[in-house]
Design an enzyme around this catalytic site. Structure first.
Site, PDB file in Angstrom:
ATOM      1  CE  LYS A  22       9.412 -32.942 120.191  1.00  0.00           C
ATOM      2  NZ  LYS A  22       9.882 -34.265 120.626  1.00  0.00           N
ATOM      3  CG  ASN A  23      11.216 -35.310 116.957  1.00  0.00           C
ATOM      4  OD1 ASN A  23      11.201 -34.994 118.146  1.00  0.00           O
ATOM      5  ND2 ASN A  23      10.234 -35.999 116.390  1.00  0.00           N
ATOM      6  CB  CYS A 118       5.249 -39.712 124.595  1.00  0.00           C
ATOM      7  SG  CYS A 118       5.123 -37.964 124.281  1.00  0.00           S
ATOM      8  NE  ARG A 123       8.246 -43.875 121.688  1.00  0.00           N
ATOM      9  CZ  ARG A 123       8.266 -42.553 121.578  1.00  0.00           C
ATOM     10  NH1 ARG A 123       7.590 -41.818 122.411  1.00  0.00           N
ATOM     11  NH2 ARG A 123       8.954 -41.978 120.630  1.00  0.00           N
ATOM     12  CG  ASP A 309       5.627 -37.527 115.812  1.00  0.00           C
ATOM     13  OD1 ASP A 309       5.200 -38.453 116.515  1.00  0.00           O
ATOM     14  OD2 ASP A 309       6.825 -37.168 115.816  1.00  0.00           O
ATOM     15  NE  ARG A 401       8.257 -34.054 126.160  1.00  0.00           N
ATOM     16  CZ  ARG A 401       8.101 -35.286 125.711  1.00  0.00           C
ATOM     17  NH1 ARG A 401       7.057 -36.001 126.081  1.00  0.00           N
ATOM     18  NH2 ARG A 401       8.985 -35.824 124.918  1.00  0.00           N
TER      19      ARG A 401
HETATM   20  C1  UD1 Z   1      11.015 -40.668 116.834  1.00  0.00           C
HETATM   21  C2  UD1 Z   1      10.441 -39.308 117.141  1.00  0.00           C
HETATM   22  C3  UD1 Z   1       8.962 -39.421 117.468  1.00  0.00           C
HETATM   23  C4  UD1 Z   1       8.224 -40.158 116.342  1.00  0.00           C
HETATM   24  C5  UD1 Z   1       8.904 -41.473 116.007  1.00  0.00           C
HETATM   25  C6  UD1 Z   1       8.308 -42.144 114.784  1.00  0.00           C
HETATM   26  C7  UD1 Z   1      12.338 -38.151 118.111  1.00  0.00           C
HETATM   27  C8  UD1 Z   1      12.955 -37.539 119.315  1.00  0.00           C
HETATM   28  N1  UD1 Z   1      11.155 -38.759 118.281  1.00  0.00           N
HETATM   29  O1  UD1 Z   1      10.864 -41.455 118.020  1.00  0.00           O
HETATM   30  O2  UD1 Z   1       8.440 -38.093 117.633  1.00  0.00           O
HETATM   31  O3  UD1 Z   1       6.889 -40.399 116.737  1.00  0.00           O
HETATM   32  O4  UD1 Z   1      10.299 -41.257 115.750  1.00  0.00           O
HETATM   33  O5  UD1 Z   1       8.350 -41.313 113.695  1.00  0.00           O
HETATM   34  O6  UD1 Z   1      12.865 -38.057 117.022  1.00  0.00           O
HETATM   35  N2  UD1 Z   1      11.202 -49.631 118.368  1.00  0.00           N
HETATM   36  C9  UD1 Z   1      11.609 -50.859 118.846  1.00  0.00           C
HETATM   37  N3  UD1 Z   1      12.874 -50.980 119.340  1.00  0.00           N
HETATM   38  C10 UD1 Z   1      13.758 -49.948 119.386  1.00  0.00           C
HETATM   39  C11 UD1 Z   1      13.349 -48.698 118.861  1.00  0.00           C
HETATM   40  C12 UD1 Z   1      12.075 -48.583 118.370  1.00  0.00           C
HETATM   41  O7  UD1 Z   1      10.845 -51.812 118.840  1.00  0.00           O
HETATM   42  O8  UD1 Z   1      14.892 -50.120 119.827  1.00  0.00           O
HETATM   43  C13 UD1 Z   1       9.846 -49.478 117.825  1.00  0.00           C
HETATM   44  C14 UD1 Z   1       9.027 -48.437 118.601  1.00  0.00           C
HETATM   45  O9  UD1 Z   1       8.410 -48.999 119.729  1.00  0.00           O
HETATM   46  C15 UD1 Z   1       8.041 -48.007 117.549  1.00  0.00           C
HETATM   47  C16 UD1 Z   1       8.844 -48.084 116.247  1.00  0.00           C
HETATM   48  O10 UD1 Z   1       9.956 -48.917 116.533  1.00  0.00           O
HETATM   49  O11 UD1 Z   1       6.960 -48.903 117.467  1.00  0.00           O
HETATM   50  C17 UD1 Z   1       9.359 -46.754 115.730  1.00  0.00           C
HETATM   51  O12 UD1 Z   1      10.002 -46.067 116.763  1.00  0.00           O
HETATM   52  P1  UD1 Z   1      11.214 -45.074 116.488  1.00  0.00           P
HETATM   53  O13 UD1 Z   1      11.269 -44.730 115.038  1.00  0.00           O
HETATM   54  O14 UD1 Z   1      12.438 -45.622 117.119  1.00  0.00           O
HETATM   55  O15 UD1 Z   1      10.765 -43.782 117.293  1.00  0.00           O
HETATM   56  P2  UD1 Z   1      11.652 -42.825 118.181  1.00  0.00           P
HETATM   57  O16 UD1 Z   1      13.011 -42.680 117.587  1.00  0.00           O
HETATM   58  O17 UD1 Z   1      11.527 -43.206 119.599  1.00  0.00           O
END
Ligand code: UD1
Length: 423
Positions: A22-23, A118, A123, A309, A401
């Site tokens: 999915k991701n 979620c 986030r 995850d 999802r």
């Molecule tokens: C992706 C995955 C999700 C997984 C996560 C971590 C997808 C669609 N989703 O989510 O299933 O749980 O990686 O492996 O691929 N953060 C910030 N600022 C930002 C972006 C992120 O502070 O601009 C923080 C987030 O709040 C979190 C951490 O960074 O604490 C990691 O998040 P991130 O790796 O970005 O997760 P996603 O890409 O949203």
């Protein structure tokens, strides 16, 4: 609304095919916006998140056709209409922010709603914006939307070091960099297999990328990208989830398409808990033949560490382990919503900040429970598979999802699980 009813029973036996990730698919689909030639994805999972991304891309003017029952996605970004990525679609799924980088790189501007998704923590998307700003983009946040504009002449290559590892921000920056002028170096980049898969796909489209899978990715911008056909990498989270089914219930299940390199840190923890994992010529075979599993500690980390995850699902296993385990969540600040639901089934869990302490009990008991997010919902199903009596899981739209045909896949290995369609 649909419910899933599970009656706990004995060992599982058989095989489960693992779908495409999915991701990975959710970042490969926006890559179609980077070219006016067709991008075709094979091995796509059939999930509501994929349908949400389809609707989003279509609203932006891209063509998206789901073929072969949804396993093949044929896309073309030749008629982008300059529309904004609307709140009504984006709020359903946080990964919608992944259209920002491609739109900006291809058309020089983008208007994208700030995402929902979620409820597992704040986030923010500041890192996505900062990486694109480093490439010269101007960003303005207005009325819940990001208004982004590339400089005259387009985005330019930049050296950008992420202050913390972010999967999505790395993906957005990578997709923007492939069409930027000059060289981009992304430091402290995420190393997840989904990013390596994105880089492979972009290279097939003509991008020049090196270093994916390491913490430093280098991109030489090109003027345009072509079309490509790309198979989506196996879903390591679905894989890990189904590996836990025989671990919890006993028995032996072969996960078809499974690869150890995708779930190394997770397998190491399973091994410590006393679960055997072996490679076969078709995937990974997981067996638990006798006794209770041992309690093990888990710390979630960016890849190649233990994935956040799989934390909820691992907690379900630890609920019936022998001894006490500590699960430390280091990626998201609010990701223990499954704990109170597991406690309704008799689990002994204490949560303090980012750490959950689980004291294993001999057997969980079925109960009505509620899914709170995607991974939490499947952890309740795993727990229910081995619990005494019946568990009714409500709000399973979270599950849909991220897991295709969950009840079919688990029934095929002997689980008693059915979906009751609601109004
Ligand atoms: C992706 C995955 C999700 C997984 C996560 C971590 C997808 C669609 N989703 O989510 O299933 O749980 O990686 O492996 O691929 N953060 C910030 N600022 C930002 C972006 C992120 O502070 O601009 C923080 C987030 O709040 C979190 C951490 O960074 O604490 C990691 O998040 P991130 O790796 O970005 O997760 P996603 O890409 O949203």
């Amino acid at each position: 609304m649909d419910q899933i009813i599970v009656t706990g029973n004995g060992p599982l036996d058989g095989e489960i095919p693992i779908a495409g990730a999915k991701n990975a698919c959710l970042t490969l689909m926006p890559a179609a916006l980077l070219s006016d030639e067709p991008l075709t994805l094979t091995n796509a999972p059939r999930l509501s998140d994929i349908r949400t991304m389809t609707a989003l891309l279509q609203s932006l003017g891209a063509e998206v056709a789901a073929l072969q029952g949804g396993q093949v996605l044929a896309m073309a970004g030749h008629a982008l209409n300059g529309a904004r990525a609307d709140y009504d679609i984006v709020r359903k799924m946080r990964a919608s922010i992944l259209v920002l980088g491609p739109l900006l790189a291809r058309t020089g501007q983008a208007v994208v709603s700030l995402p929902g998704g979620c409820a597992i923590g704040a986030r923010p998307v500041d890192l996505h914006l900062a990486a694109l700003e480093a490439m010269g983009a101007e960003m303005e946040l207005r009325d819940g939307y990001v208004h982004a504009k590339a400089p005259a002449g387009g985005l330019r290559g930049a050296v950008f070091e992420f202050p913390l590892v972010s999967v999505g921000a790395t993906e957005n920056a990578l997709m923007a960099a492939v069409l930027a002028r000059g060289t981009t170096v992304l430091r402290n980049a995420a190393r997840e297999p989904e990013i390596a898969d994105l880089a492979r796909c972009l290279r097939r489209m003509g991008a020049r990328i090196e270093g994916e899978g390491s913490a430093e990715i280098t991109v030489e911008g090109v003027d345009r990208l072509g079309g490509a056909t790309h198979p989506v990498v196996v879903d390591r989270i679905e894989l890990g989830t189904y590996m836990l089914a025989p671990a919890i219930c006993g028995g032996s299940v072969e996960c078809l398409g499974g690869r150890i390199d995708l779930v190394g840190a997770f397998c190491e923890r399973l091994d410590a808990a006393g679960i055997s994992v072996s490679e076969t010529d078709r995937g990974l075979k997981v067996e638990r033949r006798n006794g209770r599993v041992a309690a093990v500690d888990v710390v979630t980390e960016p890849f190649p560490g233990f994935p956040t995850d799989l934390q909820a699902q691992m907690m379900a296993l630890m609920c019936t382990a022998e001894g006490t385990s500590r699960l430390e969540e280091r990626i998201f600040e609010n990701r223990f919503m499954h704990a109170p639901e597991l406690m309704r089934m008799g689990a002994r869990i204490e949560v303090h900040g980012g750490t959950a302490t689980v004291t294993g009990v001999e057997r969980l008991k079925g109960a009505p429970v509620m899914a709170t997010d995607l991974r939490a919902s499947v952890s309740l199903i795993l727990a229910a598979l081995a619990a005494e009596g019946e568990t009714v899981v409500s709000r399973v739209y979270h599950l849909d999802r991220g897991y295709e045909r969950v009840e079919e896949k688990l029934s095929a290995v002997g689980a008693k699980i059915e979906r009751v369609r609601g109004g």
